[in-house]
Design a protein around this motif. Sequence first.
Motif, PDB file in Angstrom:
ATOM      1  N   SER A 130     -14.503   6.984  -5.185  1.00  0.00           N
ATOM      2  CA  SER A 130     -13.783   6.351  -4.079  1.00  0.00           C
ATOM      3  C   SER A 130     -14.489   5.054  -3.713  1.00  0.00           C
ATOM      4  CB  SER A 130     -13.744   7.301  -2.875  1.00  0.00           C
ATOM      5  OG  SER A 130     -13.088   6.696  -1.792  1.00  0.00           O
ATOM      6  N   ARG A 139      -9.075   0.131   3.392  1.00  0.00           N
ATOM      7  CA  ARG A 139      -8.324   1.300   3.819  1.00  0.00           C
ATOM      8  C   ARG A 139      -9.229   2.532   3.870  1.00  0.00           C
ATOM      9  NH1 ARG A 139      -3.010   1.572   3.608  1.00  0.00           N
ATOM     10  NH2 ARG A 139      -2.813   3.501   2.416  1.00  0.00           N
ATOM     11  N   ASN A 159      -3.191   9.069  -3.080  1.00  0.00           N
ATOM     12  CA  ASN A 159      -3.181   9.448  -1.679  1.00  0.00           C
ATOM     13  C   ASN A 159      -3.262  10.971  -1.644  1.00  0.00           C
ATOM     14  OD1 ASN A 159      -0.466  10.533  -1.896  1.00  0.00           O
ATOM     15  ND2 ASN A 159       0.288   8.420  -1.759  1.00  0.00           N
ATOM     16  N   LYS A 160      -3.184  11.560  -0.487  1.00  0.00           N
ATOM     17  CA  LYS A 160      -3.345  13.007  -0.354  1.00  0.00           C
ATOM     18  C   LYS A 160      -2.376  13.790  -1.251  1.00  0.00           C
ATOM     19  CE  LYS A 160      -3.391  16.618   3.197  1.00  0.00           C
ATOM     20  NZ  LYS A 160      -3.239  16.904   4.654  1.00  0.00           N
ATOM     21  N   THR A 177       3.045   4.449  -1.154  1.00  0.00           N
ATOM     22  CA  THR A 177       2.819   5.328  -2.292  1.00  0.00           C
ATOM     23  C   THR A 177       3.723   4.960  -3.469  1.00  0.00           C
ATOM     24  OG1 THR A 177       2.616   7.637  -2.972  1.00  0.00           O
ATOM     25  CG2 THR A 177       4.492   7.080  -1.577  1.00  0.00           C
ATOM     26  N   GLY A 188     -10.086   6.245   2.491  1.00  0.00           N
ATOM     27  CA  GLY A 188      -9.858   7.192   1.419  1.00  0.00           C
ATOM     28  C   GLY A 188     -10.434   8.536   1.821  1.00  0.00           C
ATOM     29  N   ASN A 243       0.798  -1.230   0.000  1.00  0.00           N
ATOM     30  CA  ASN A 243       0.000   0.000   0.000  1.00  0.00           C
ATOM     31  C   ASN A 243       0.832   1.282   0.000  1.00  0.00           C
ATOM     32  OD1 ASN A 243      -2.663  -1.023  -0.058  1.00  0.00           O
ATOM     33  ND2 ASN A 243      -2.560  -1.526   2.124  1.00  0.00           N
ATOM     34  N   ASP A 297     -10.339   5.479  -7.355  1.00  0.00           N
ATOM     35  CA  ASP A 297      -9.474   5.479  -6.169  1.00  0.00           C
ATOM     36  C   ASP A 297      -9.758   4.300  -5.240  1.00  0.00           C
ATOM     37  OD1 ASP A 297      -7.863   6.111  -4.045  1.00  0.00           O
ATOM     38  OD2 ASP A 297      -9.082   7.795  -3.346  1.00  0.00           O
ATOM     39  N   ARG A 311      -6.943   3.379  -3.095  1.00  0.00           N
ATOM     40  CA  ARG A 311      -5.936   3.653  -2.065  1.00  0.00           C
ATOM     41  C   ARG A 311      -4.933   2.520  -1.845  1.00  0.00           C
ATOM     42  NH1 ARG A 311      -6.162   9.248  -0.029  1.00  0.00           N
ATOM     43  NH2 ARG A 311      -7.655   9.910  -1.583  1.00  0.00           N
ATOM     44  N   VAL A 343     -13.027   2.541  -1.416  1.00  0.00           N
ATOM     45  CA  VAL A 343     -12.041   1.996  -0.498  1.00  0.00           C
ATOM     46  C   VAL A 343     -12.693   0.934   0.386  1.00  0.00           C
ATOM     47  CG1 VAL A 343     -10.379   2.557   1.295  1.00  0.00           C
ATOM     48  CG2 VAL A 343     -10.826   4.187  -0.541  1.00  0.00           C
TER      49      VAL A 343
END
Length: 506
Positions: free
Chosen positions: A361, A366, A340-341, A308, A368, A306, A333, A335, A363
Amino acid sequence: MINSIFKKKIIEFDKVGHIFRKLRKRKKIIHCHGVFDLVHPGHIRHFDHCKTKADILVVSLTPDMHIKKGTYRPLIPQQMRANNLAALELVDYVIIDKNKFPHDIIKKIKPHLFAKGMEYFLQKNPLTVKEKKIVESLGGKMIFTPGDFVLSSTKIISENKISLKYEKLKVLMDTEKINFNELKKIINSLKDIKIHVFGDTIIDTTHNCEAIGGLHKTPTLSILKRNSIDYLGGASIVSVHFKNLSKNVELTTLTGDDKKGRFARKELLKKKVSLNNINEHSRPTTNKNSYLVDRHKLLKVDELVNSTILDKTIDVIAEKINKEKNKLIVFSDFRHGFFNKFTAKKFVKAIDKSCFKVADSQVASRWGNILDFKGFDLISCTEKEARYSLFEQDLPIRTLADELLKKSKTKNLILKLGHKGLISLNKKRKDYIVLDPFVEKLVDSNGAGDALLAYSSATLFKTKSLIISSIIGTLAASCKCEIEGNIAVSIKQIEAKIDEIEKILK
């Protein structure tokens, strides 16, 4: 379509003052106000008594956005509630209020009488006291109808399973002035849209097993694996859904140099998705394993990294995004490293203004944050993800949607509610689009969100109608729920679902 006679009874809020200014001079008017989520015998008796006191009975109702009776209330959207009231012979006029309380609507109507149920007299509610003062200041009088037969819409709804999925659909289709044949034409008109999907590839592996007992010394279940099936998941299956409706679909994703990665690339090639595959040496293909016995999921085991994606990968992806012009850009998305951010910020900034921006999204294991994608043309997420993003556990669903629309600065929002369907909201419209699923036999709901994303976003890009896109997205998600495994929905399957619903509504 609602009878034209009934439709004429429903008055637009802004026209109320003008209409009743003239009417009040000739007729005695009595006014009732409420939610009327489910019209029941108690309401009928209330209206019947009111009609004996005046010439004209006008009923105003609280709009969806101000109803706080429960997380998923109202059960019936405001236009349907207005239609239901207008269909009653006892009722002369119906108004959908714009406000939380009926103070302004009372001032516009200036009724001779304002009626409430006897329970409000007994409760000594301060809101009722304020309404009474307003009515009397206008020369009117508040009355309380007999309370010998009291029912509660809330109680009826909580104690009964009520399905209004077809009625909700029909009201939305009437609102948009669209029929079933036109829905089919729209789905078949999407083939020339140019689409580019970005996101994590996931391989969903289903292990079908047989329970053969348990160990005596420890509480361990023993199962025998019969077979295993790999399915495309994540952004890859989203791109295949898109490929089933359009000729021009491109996918930018990451897969590993491993067995699951080779499977993904082979399947995407077979589906004729234009693939930009990026490989990072230390990153395996994300693989999610489900162990099932008689379709009951016993265990999930994930094989993934997971962390980045690498800086050089981020640059490559940002460059690909920046090159696109006049396309439907979809950020899918999950994640698992792609979004990510920090990467989301760079990728969003890279999108050309000519593109139609969509973020979704989905997720599972995880967290998101759909708010990483601000200012998009469309965002979609689950209720749980919306609550995480806004740090709101207890807001009613419509208030939650309002807050997310505001904070995300999106033009359109689709909030996915699982078996409850969806609620959609547009920046320029005050009413909510509420749809229930059209699943006749649930087989496998995994991947329903992917189908919803593809068909709703492509339709919105083409038609600019959130109502039509929500309908077609819901139909696609419903079709997916009736298919075993994470397999992309075809246009033919959606057309068959439309035919099925049309027969029911005839």
